[in-house]
Design an enzyme around this catalytic site. Structure first.
Site, PDB file in Angstrom:
ATOM      1  N   ALA A  98       5.957  26.901 -29.829  1.00 18.49           N
ATOM      2  CA  ALA A  98       6.181  25.804 -30.767  1.00 18.49           C
ATOM      3  C   ALA A  98       4.990  25.613 -31.691  1.00 18.49           C
ATOM      4  O   ALA A  98       3.858  25.917 -31.338  1.00 18.49           O
ATOM      5  CB  ALA A  98       6.432  24.509 -29.997  1.00 18.49           C
ATOM      6  N   CYS A  99       5.270  25.104 -32.860  1.00 20.77           N
ATOM      7  CA  CYS A  99       4.245  24.650 -33.799  1.00 20.77           C
ATOM      8  C   CYS A  99       4.805  23.398 -34.472  1.00 20.77           C
ATOM      9  O   CYS A  99       5.692  22.750 -33.920  1.00 20.77           O
ATOM     10  CB  CYS A  99       3.883  25.737 -34.812  1.00 20.77           C
ATOM     11  SG  CYS A  99       5.220  26.175 -35.933  1.00 20.77           S
ATOM     12  N   ARG A 100       4.342  23.062 -35.626  1.00 18.24           N
ATOM     13  CA  ARG A 100       4.828  21.849 -36.284  1.00 18.24           C
ATOM     14  C   ARG A 100       6.268  22.005 -36.767  1.00 18.24           C
ATOM     15  O   ARG A 100       7.108  21.164 -36.526  1.00 18.24           O
ATOM     16  CB  ARG A 100       3.916  21.484 -37.458  1.00 18.24           C
ATOM     17  CG  ARG A 100       4.337  20.199 -38.157  1.00 18.24           C
ATOM     18  CD  ARG A 100       3.351  19.813 -39.260  1.00 18.24           C
ATOM     19  NE  ARG A 100       3.835  18.638 -39.956  1.00 18.24           N
ATOM     20  CZ  ARG A 100       4.629  18.689 -41.023  1.00 18.24           C
ATOM     21  NH1 ARG A 100       5.008  19.845 -41.516  1.00 18.24           N
ATOM     22  NH2 ARG A 100       5.031  17.573 -41.601  1.00 18.24           N
ATOM     23  N   GLY A 102       7.916  25.507 -37.042  1.00 23.00           N
ATOM     24  CA  GLY A 102       8.559  26.745 -36.605  1.00 23.00           C
ATOM     25  C   GLY A 102       8.048  28.011 -37.255  1.00 23.00           C
ATOM     26  O   GLY A 102       8.405  29.106 -36.836  1.00 23.00           O
ATOM     27  N   ILE A 127       7.872  21.058 -33.362  1.00 26.02           N
ATOM     28  CA  ILE A 127       7.703  19.743 -32.746  1.00 26.02           C
ATOM     29  C   ILE A 127       8.441  18.671 -33.554  1.00 26.02           C
ATOM     30  O   ILE A 127       8.919  17.681 -32.995  1.00 26.02           O
ATOM     31  CB  ILE A 127       6.197  19.407 -32.608  1.00 26.02           C
ATOM     32  CG1 ILE A 127       5.524  20.385 -31.648  1.00 26.02           C
ATOM     33  CG2 ILE A 127       5.987  17.978 -32.148  1.00 26.02           C
ATOM     34  CD1 ILE A 127       6.069  20.395 -30.229  1.00 26.02           C
TER      35      ILE A 127
END
Length: 140
Positions: A98-100, A102, A127
Site C-alpha cells: 500500500a501507499c497513498r 496506489g 490508503i
C-alpha cells in the site's frame, strides 16, 4: 472513407498519439501483472484475516505516522530494494502493498514479484481507498 484518410493525413501526430495511448491502455488493462494482482480494501482485509496476509506500507515514515493500517510494516519506497529482505519470512503468505493512492505500491509490487514473492497484491487506491471504505487506521 475518403474523409478518414484525409483526417489521418492531416492529423498524423494526433492519430499516432491516439494509437499509442490506446495501446498502452489495453496493455495496462490486460497484460500488466500488477493490475491483475490489485485488490480493493475489502479484498485485502479478507487476505489479512483469513489467509494470514501482511500489509506493507511503502509511504514515507512521516506519512505512515499520520495514519496506517494496523500491524502494517513500513518500508519506504526510496529504500525498498535494500530493505526488501525483511519480508522474506512472508514469501509463503499474501503480501498486500500500500501507499497513498496506489502508484508507489505498484512499483514495490513489481520488485517483490521479481524477487520471487508469489502472492503479492497492490492495494488499489491505496490508503485513501482504505479510509474511504471506512476501515480502521492507526495513528502514531
Amino acid at each position: 472513407m475518403e474523409q478518414l484518410a484525409e483526417f489521418i493525413t492531416n492529423h498524423a501526430l494526433l492519430v499516432i498519439t491516439f494509437v499509442a495511448l490506446s495501446g498502452a491502455l489495453i496493455w495496462n488493462i490486460f497484460f500488466d501483472p500488477v493490475n491483475k494482482n490489485a485488490v480493493d480494501a475489502l479484498q485485502s482485509t479478507a487476505l489479512i484475516n483469513h489467509n494470514d496476509g501482511v500489509m506493507v506500507d511503502v509511504r514515507s515514515i512521516a506519512e505512515f505516522n499520520k495514519g496506517h493500517v494496523v500491524n502494517a510494516i513500513n518500508i519506504p519506497l526510496n529504500g525498498f530494494a535494500k530493505q526488501m529482505q525483511q519480508l522474506d519470512k512472508y514469501k509463503d503468505k499474501p503480501v498486500i502493498v500500500a501507499c497513498r493512492s496506489g502508484s508507489r505500491s505498484a512499483m514495490a509490487t513489481k520488485m517483490l514479484m521479481k524477487a520471487g514473492f508469489q502472492d503479492v497484491h497492490n492495494l488499489r487506491g491505496g490508503i485513501m481507498a482504505w479510509q474511504s471504505a471506512g476501515l480502521p487506521i492507526k495513528r502514531n
